[in-house]
Design a protein around this motif. Structure first.
Motif, PDB file in Angstrom:
ATOM      1  N   ILE A  21     -27.660   9.282 -12.685  1.00  0.00           N
ATOM      2  CA  ILE A  21     -28.092  10.004 -13.893  1.00  0.00           C
ATOM      3  C   ILE A  21     -27.043   9.829 -14.984  1.00  0.00           C
ATOM      4  O   ILE A  21     -27.352   9.517 -16.136  1.00  0.00           O
ATOM      5  CB  ILE A  21     -28.336  11.504 -13.570  1.00  0.00           C
ATOM      6  CG1 ILE A  21     -29.552  11.619 -12.649  1.00  0.00           C
ATOM      7  CG2 ILE A  21     -28.523  12.328 -14.844  1.00  0.00           C
ATOM      8  CD1 ILE A  21     -29.780  12.994 -12.077  1.00  0.00           C
ATOM      9  N   TRP A  22     -25.787   9.963 -14.615  1.00  0.00           N
ATOM     10  CA  TRP A  22     -24.717   9.803 -15.602  1.00  0.00           C
ATOM     11  C   TRP A  22     -24.696   8.368 -16.154  1.00  0.00           C
ATOM     12  O   TRP A  22     -24.520   8.161 -17.356  1.00  0.00           O
ATOM     13  CB  TRP A  22     -23.352  10.192 -15.002  1.00  0.00           C
ATOM     14  CG  TRP A  22     -22.231   9.932 -15.960  1.00  0.00           C
ATOM     15  CD1 TRP A  22     -21.177   9.088 -15.774  1.00  0.00           C
ATOM     16  CD2 TRP A  22     -22.053  10.499 -17.281  1.00  0.00           C
ATOM     17  NE1 TRP A  22     -20.359   9.087 -16.880  1.00  0.00           N
ATOM     18  CE2 TRP A  22     -20.876   9.945 -17.811  1.00  0.00           C
ATOM     19  CE3 TRP A  22     -22.784  11.404 -18.054  1.00  0.00           C
ATOM     20  CZ2 TRP A  22     -20.396  10.269 -19.083  1.00  0.00           C
ATOM     21  CZ3 TRP A  22     -22.314  11.724 -19.335  1.00  0.00           C
ATOM     22  CH2 TRP A  22     -21.133  11.166 -19.835  1.00  0.00           C
ATOM     23  N   SER A  23     -24.917   7.374 -15.273  1.00  0.00           N
ATOM     24  CA  SER A  23     -24.935   5.979 -15.753  1.00  0.00           C
ATOM     25  C   SER A  23     -26.031   5.790 -16.797  1.00  0.00           C
ATOM     26  O   SER A  23     -25.825   5.127 -17.821  1.00  0.00           O
ATOM     27  CB  SER A  23     -25.214   5.004 -14.606  1.00  0.00           C
ATOM     28  OG  SER A  23     -24.218   5.094 -13.657  1.00  0.00           O
ATOM     29  N   ALA A  24     -27.201   6.387 -16.526  1.00  0.00           N
ATOM     30  CA  ALA A  24     -28.306   6.254 -17.479  1.00  0.00           C
ATOM     31  C   ALA A  24     -27.969   6.960 -18.796  1.00  0.00           C
ATOM     32  O   ALA A  24     -28.311   6.476 -19.880  1.00  0.00           O
ATOM     33  CB  ALA A  24     -29.582   6.826 -16.879  1.00  0.00           C
ATOM     34  N   ILE A  25     -27.264   8.085 -18.699  1.00  0.00           N
ATOM     35  CA  ILE A  25     -26.872   8.796 -19.926  1.00  0.00           C
ATOM     36  C   ILE A  25     -25.890   7.933 -20.730  1.00  0.00           C
ATOM     37  O   ILE A  25     -25.992   7.822 -21.953  1.00  0.00           O
ATOM     38  CB  ILE A  25     -26.251  10.177 -19.585  1.00  0.00           C
ATOM     39  CG1 ILE A  25     -27.327  11.092 -18.999  1.00  0.00           C
ATOM     40  CG2 ILE A  25     -25.607  10.815 -20.825  1.00  0.00           C
ATOM     41  CD1 ILE A  25     -26.813  12.433 -18.491  1.00  0.00           C
ATOM     42  N   GLU A  26     -24.983   7.295 -20.014  1.00  0.00           N
ATOM     43  CA  GLU A  26     -24.020   6.427 -20.708  1.00  0.00           C
ATOM     44  C   GLU A  26     -24.722   5.253 -21.386  1.00  0.00           C
ATOM     45  O   GLU A  26     -24.371   4.868 -22.502  1.00  0.00           O
ATOM     46  CB  GLU A  26     -22.979   5.909 -19.713  1.00  0.00           C
ATOM     47  CG  GLU A  26     -21.898   6.942 -19.437  1.00  0.00           C
ATOM     48  CD  GLU A  26     -20.728   6.347 -18.686  1.00  0.00           C
ATOM     49  OE1 GLU A  26     -20.965   5.714 -17.646  1.00  0.00           O
ATOM     50  OE2 GLU A  26     -19.581   6.514 -19.168  1.00  0.00           O
ATOM     51  N   GLU A  27     -25.730   4.732 -20.704  1.00  0.00           N
ATOM     52  CA  GLU A  27     -26.494   3.630 -21.283  1.00  0.00           C
ATOM     53  C   GLU A  27     -27.219   4.106 -22.543  1.00  0.00           C
ATOM     54  O   GLU A  27     -27.219   3.432 -23.575  1.00  0.00           O
ATOM     55  CB  GLU A  27     -27.500   3.154 -20.231  1.00  0.00           C
ATOM     56  CG  GLU A  27     -28.160   1.834 -20.575  1.00  0.00           C
ATOM     57  CD  GLU A  27     -29.303   1.524 -19.600  1.00  0.00           C
ATOM     58  OE1 GLU A  27     -29.192   1.869 -18.399  1.00  0.00           O
ATOM     59  OE2 GLU A  27     -30.299   0.943 -20.066  1.00  0.00           O
ATOM     60  N   PHE A  28     -27.799   5.288 -22.444  1.00  0.00           N
ATOM     61  CA  PHE A  28     -28.488   5.900 -23.580  1.00  0.00           C
ATOM     62  C   PHE A  28     -27.518   6.031 -24.756  1.00  0.00           C
ATOM     63  O   PHE A  28     -27.809   5.647 -25.885  1.00  0.00           O
ATOM     64  CB  PHE A  28     -29.012   7.283 -23.157  1.00  0.00           C
ATOM     65  CG  PHE A  28     -29.644   8.098 -24.266  1.00  0.00           C
ATOM     66  CD1 PHE A  28     -31.011   8.032 -24.495  1.00  0.00           C
ATOM     67  CD2 PHE A  28     -28.876   8.955 -25.062  1.00  0.00           C
ATOM     68  CE1 PHE A  28     -31.602   8.794 -25.497  1.00  0.00           C
ATOM     69  CE2 PHE A  28     -29.458   9.710 -26.066  1.00  0.00           C
ATOM     70  CZ  PHE A  28     -30.825   9.632 -26.278  1.00  0.00           C
ATOM     71  N   ARG A  29     -26.343   6.583 -24.448  1.00  0.00           N
ATOM     72  CA  ARG A  29     -25.355   6.817 -25.502  1.00  0.00           C
ATOM     73  C   ARG A  29     -24.943   5.501 -26.166  1.00  0.00           C
ATOM     74  O   ARG A  29     -24.910   5.398 -27.400  1.00  0.00           O
ATOM     75  CB  ARG A  29     -24.135   7.515 -24.921  1.00  0.00           C
ATOM     76  CG  ARG A  29     -23.042   7.710 -25.966  1.00  0.00           C
ATOM     77  CD  ARG A  29     -21.922   8.563 -25.520  1.00  0.00           C
ATOM     78  NE  ARG A  29     -21.226   7.996 -24.371  1.00  0.00           N
ATOM     79  CZ  ARG A  29     -20.137   8.526 -23.842  1.00  0.00           C
ATOM     80  NH1 ARG A  29     -19.637   9.615 -24.355  1.00  0.00           N
ATOM     81  NH2 ARG A  29     -19.557   7.980 -22.809  1.00  0.00           N
ATOM     82  N   THR A  30     -24.647   4.495 -25.357  1.00  0.00           N
ATOM     83  CA  THR A  30     -24.214   3.208 -25.911  1.00  0.00           C
ATOM     84  C   THR A  30     -25.307   2.622 -26.806  1.00  0.00           C
ATOM     85  O   THR A  30     -25.060   2.244 -27.950  1.00  0.00           O
ATOM     86  CB  THR A  30     -23.890   2.230 -24.758  1.00  0.00           C
ATOM     87  OG1 THR A  30     -22.979   2.882 -23.889  1.00  0.00           O
ATOM     88  CG2 THR A  30     -23.289   0.944 -25.274  1.00  0.00           C
TER      89      THR A  30
END
Ligand SMILES: Nc1nc2c(ncn2[C@@H]2O[C@H](COP(=O)(O)OP(=O)(O)OP(=O)(O)O)[C@@H](O)[C@H]2O)c(=O)[nH]1
Length: 329
Positions: free
Chosen positions: A250-259
């Protein structure tokens, strides 16, 4: 002119220094409804504004029992393990009625609340959702100025508070139970549309097969909606907050979203639009307060309202009548 220049400067220093006591005091100040406090709060906000904006702002919603506190605890601890500082705020307009608040219960997020790198603040009490939302927005800015990297804003999955949260965050996460079908029908379409990510919690033990089915259903449902961003299609993830499973994904997907959304300038654009819309909500909220506070309105209100109830005058006429009283110098 503020009476307490030295006190405000000290608070600003403390916040910039990451002192949680200063942060807690500052939040208490912005939550105050006293007009002299408001003046101090405005001064404080003006000074900390240049220090704010560096976090990722995440809204988390879900019906009671979905596991919000378990999830936030697990997710928060995961982030702290990665070296981040995490602030948890809440919007719970019902806290006024129940006398408590969704974060008021000390047993919630027990482990997270003991961490030096975490800051948990219950929902402010307030008469209106607008008032509660405003103070949460300001608390968010204070937390950012105090160096928190991730701000989680929690809300109950009922009513209009999701919209208020979605209007102040970069990303909106909707927690759902591992039961599709009927529940999917029960969730307001509007709320699903706000979600940048849907997380099926409790994907463990006997509930694992149901979680798989639910995830597939939500995936299909989201596929039918038009994504609100050209750079991001809402994702469906599964996790077990209880067993700390699926949290890293979930955190990886959030980081991808943010980037993606920083690179495409979407988050900065969204924040600018949100800031303008906060200003307008503030105007509406303040006008309404001033309206209700005016003694002449107080005097006329009951009579005019009863005339509307008895059908003697039209609602619009009544509103104009009261507004004329309000606008009279
Ligand atoms: N099996 C399982 N149970 C979970 C999981 N996460 C939470 N629960 C359980 O679900 C119940 C509700 O969890 P909470 O975290 O209190 O839920 P909440 O949505 O915050 O509920 P409120 O505090 O009422 O708003 C508790 O009994 C948790 O132990 C999970 O991942 N798996």
């Amino acid at each position: 002119m503020t009476k307490d220049k030295g006190k405000i400067d000290k608070l600003v220093e403390g916040i910039a220094d990451g002192q949680r006591r200063a942060l807690a005091q500052a939040i208490t100040l912005i939550e105050s409804t006293r007009s002299d406090h408001r003046e101090d709060a405005d001064r404080l906000l003006e000074q900390i504004l240049p220090m704010s904006g560096k976090s990722i702002r995440i809204g988390i919603s879900g019906v009671p029992g979905v596991g919000k506190s378990t999830f936030i605890e697990s997710f928060g601890m995961h982030l702290i393990g990665k070296g981040f500082r995490v602030a948890v705020l809440a919007i719970d307009p019902s806290s006024q009625r129940t006398g408590g608040s969704i974060l008021g219960d000390k047993t919630r997020m027990e482990i997270l609340s003991r961490q030096e790198a975490a800051f948990i603040r219950p929902s402010p009490a307030g008469t209106t959702l607008g008032g509660v939302a405003r103070r949460t927005r300001e608390a968010m800015l204070l937390c950012e100025a105090s160096g928190f990297d991730v701000i989680l804003i929690e809300t109950v999955g009922v009513g209009q508070s999701e919209t208020a949260v979605a209007e102040m965050v970069d990303m909106f996460l909707l927690l759902l139970l591992p039961s599709g079908g009927d529940e999917l029908q029960g969730i307001k379409k509007g709320i699903m549309e706000l979600a940048d990510m849907v997380v099926v919690n409790k994907a463990d033990g006997d509930l694992a097969p149901a979680a798989n089915r639910a995830a597939a259903e939500y995936h299909a449902a989201l596929g039918l909606m038009r994504p609100s961003s050209p750079n991001w299609k809402p994702r469906v993830k599964k996790c077990s907050a209880l067993n700390n499973e699926g949290i890293d994904e979930i955190w990886s997907a959030i980081e991808e979203f943010r980037t993606k959304l920083w690179e495409s300038n979407e988050i900065p654009d969204k924040r600018v639009k949100q800031a303008v819309s906060w200003m307008w909500s503030e105007i509406k909220e303040s006008l309404l307060l001033a309206f209700k506070d005016k003694p002449e309105i107080d005097k006329a209100l009951e009579k005019v309202e009863s005339e509307v109830i008895s059908g003697k005058i039209a609602p619009a006429t009544a509103a104009r009548k009261l507004l004329n009283i309000f606008l009279k110098p």
